[in-house]
Scaffold this motif. Structure first.
Motif, PDB file in Angstrom:
ATOM      1  N   THR A  49      36.219  31.447  29.295  1.00 43.45           N
ATOM      2  CA  THR A  49      36.128  32.317  30.472  1.00 43.45           C
ATOM      3  C   THR A  49      34.868  33.167  30.323  1.00 43.45           C
ATOM      4  O   THR A  49      34.674  33.824  29.296  1.00 43.45           O
ATOM      5  CB  THR A  49      37.395  33.220  30.526  1.00 43.45           C
ATOM      6  OG1 THR A  49      38.540  32.372  30.405  1.00 43.45           O
ATOM      7  CG2 THR A  49      37.458  33.995  31.818  1.00 43.45           C
ATOM      8  N   VAL A  73      36.086  38.452  31.440  1.00 40.83           N
ATOM      9  CA  VAL A  73      37.418  38.923  31.829  1.00 40.83           C
ATOM     10  C   VAL A  73      37.732  40.220  31.084  1.00 40.83           C
ATOM     11  O   VAL A  73      37.416  40.354  29.899  1.00 40.83           O
ATOM     12  CB  VAL A  73      38.505  37.846  31.538  1.00 40.83           C
ATOM     13  CG1 VAL A  73      38.622  37.503  30.069  1.00 40.83           C
ATOM     14  CG2 VAL A  73      39.870  38.274  32.076  1.00 40.83           C
ATOM     15  N   LEU A  77      43.021  36.285  38.371  1.00 40.04           N
ATOM     16  CA  LEU A  77      43.462  37.438  37.580  1.00 40.04           C
ATOM     17  C   LEU A  77      44.541  38.184  38.358  1.00 40.04           C
ATOM     18  O   LEU A  77      44.304  38.607  39.494  1.00 40.04           O
ATOM     19  CB  LEU A  77      42.275  38.365  37.294  1.00 40.04           C
ATOM     20  CG  LEU A  77      42.571  39.545  36.371  1.00 40.04           C
ATOM     21  CD1 LEU A  77      42.976  39.069  34.979  1.00 40.04           C
ATOM     22  CD2 LEU A  77      41.373  40.467  36.273  1.00 40.04           C
TER      23      LEU A  77
END
Ligand SMILES: NC(=O)C1=CN([C@@H]2O[C@H](COP(=O)(O)OP(=O)(O)OC[C@H]3O[C@@H](n4cnc5c(N)ncnc54)[C@H](O)[C@@H]3O)[C@@H](O)[C@H]2O)C=CC1
Ligand SMILES: CC(=O)C(=O)O
Length: 310
Positions: free
Chosen positions: A256, A259, A283
């Motif tokens: 990712t 985040v 999310l």
């Protein structure tokens, strides 16, 4: 679709069994350094098939993985009672490195589905050394923790776990985050739905469920040496989303970019999964304490992955 499973132990065989009886694959090929074990698992599972599906199940070497669309990586050691997942890293990193290059030599563009622990870091390594696009190297991540969360919520509220889209995110491990604030049940947010049913989620209920989700693996390993049915079904569920191009939202672990304030980390979020692997990250809404817990989980995983200098 043909599915390869490298590692025919408890997790690999449970995944193969779940896939075969559900008929989610045309063909399953088990590969294990213990060839006799791979043959025995394939034989045993193929004897369940006539009752349930038409999947062909066999054992083979890496060459027999040619044409596989997905290869499950379930080889490596598991935790002994009292041992944490992170303690397996050194041993399982060595295993994963050798396996990934063997697979890529025969299947140049697979979706790799990683289950070996610590699954987030092992997925990070598999993604780096394979050079495959991030959406094609998927760790089972918190799919199992999410199932445990839903199962305990379902027991408390007394509705089907399939009517509770609640997720566990972050590490598949001690720092995981139960996303209570974004959780939904039936037709409303979880907390008000549970209260309407006369099953309020009090602070004590919340603490007990958090504890039981986080410690489920330790308890099962203490009692029977390993966990495998839950993850076996979880792997089958991810495979189904891919082979049927479902676009299902599943909590899985991939690299990712950014985040919770952390860059380049491999962890779980709810993600859209279909034929091309993961196509979107989602999310959930988090309250500040959950956001902070996700940041801590991400930072820990990032430090660990960076320390490997892959
Ligand atoms: N992601 C998750 O939610 C879960 C992950 N796990 C993890 O899955 C992994 C496997 O667990 P189990 O199946 O219980 O272990 P197991 O010991 O029953 O099976 C592991 C298999 O891997 C094989 N293997 C080891 N090195 C190999 C190599 N270089 N090439 C080919 N095969 C090799 C072994 O011969 C053995 O058959 C562990 O790391 C465990 O912690 C276990 C449960 C849940
Ligand atoms: C062993 C493991 O990772 C689990 O059951 O959650």
């Amino acid at each position: 679709m043909k599915i390869g499973i490298v590692g025919a132990g408890m997790v690999g065989s449970s995944a193969g069994f779940a896939l075969a009886i559900a008929g989610y694959a045309n063909e399953i090929v088990f590969v294990d350094k213990n060839e006799a074990l791979a043959v025995a698992q394939a034989e045993d599972i193929s004897h369940a098939v006539p009752f349930m599906s038409a999947t062909r199940v066999r054992a083979g070497g890496y060459a027999d993985l040619a044409g596989a669309g997905i290869v499950v990586l379930s080889a490596g050691v598991g935790q002994r009672p009292g041992e944490g997942r992170l303690e397996l890293l050194e041993r399982n990193a060595v295993v994963i490195r050798s396996i990934v290059s063997e697979i890529l030599a025969v299947v140049p563009d697979p979706i790799l589905l990683v289950a070996a622990n610590p699954v987030d870091v092992i997925t990070h390594i598999a993604a780096k050394i394979s050079g495959l696009p991030r959406n094609r190297v998927i760790g089972s991540g918190t799919i199992l923790d999410t199932a445990r969360f839903r199962s305990l919520l379902a027991r408390h509220i007394e509705i089907s776990p399939q009517s509770i889209p609640a997720f566990v995110i972050g590490e598949h491990g001690d720092s995981e985050v139960l996303a209570w604030s974004g959780a939904v049940a039936g037709s409303a947010d979880l907390i008000s739905f549970a209260a309407q049913l006369g099953k309020p989620i009090t602070e004590d209920v919340r603490k007990a469920i958090d504890h039981d989700v986080r410690n489920a693996a330790y308890k099962i390993i203490e009692g029977k040496g390993a966990t495998y049915y839950g993850i076996g079904a979880g792997i089958a569920r991810i495979v189904r989303a891919i082979t049927r191009d479902e676009g299902s939202v599943l909590s899985v672990s991939i690299h990712t970019d950014h985040v919770a304030g952390v860059d380049n980390v491999t962890l779980s979020l709810p993600r859209v999964v279909g034929a091309r692997g993961v196509t979107a990250d989602l999310l959930p809404d988090l309250e500040p304490s959950e956001q902070q817990a996700l940041t801590r989980s991400a930072q820990m995983l990032k430090e660990l992955s960076d320390s490997l200098h892959i």
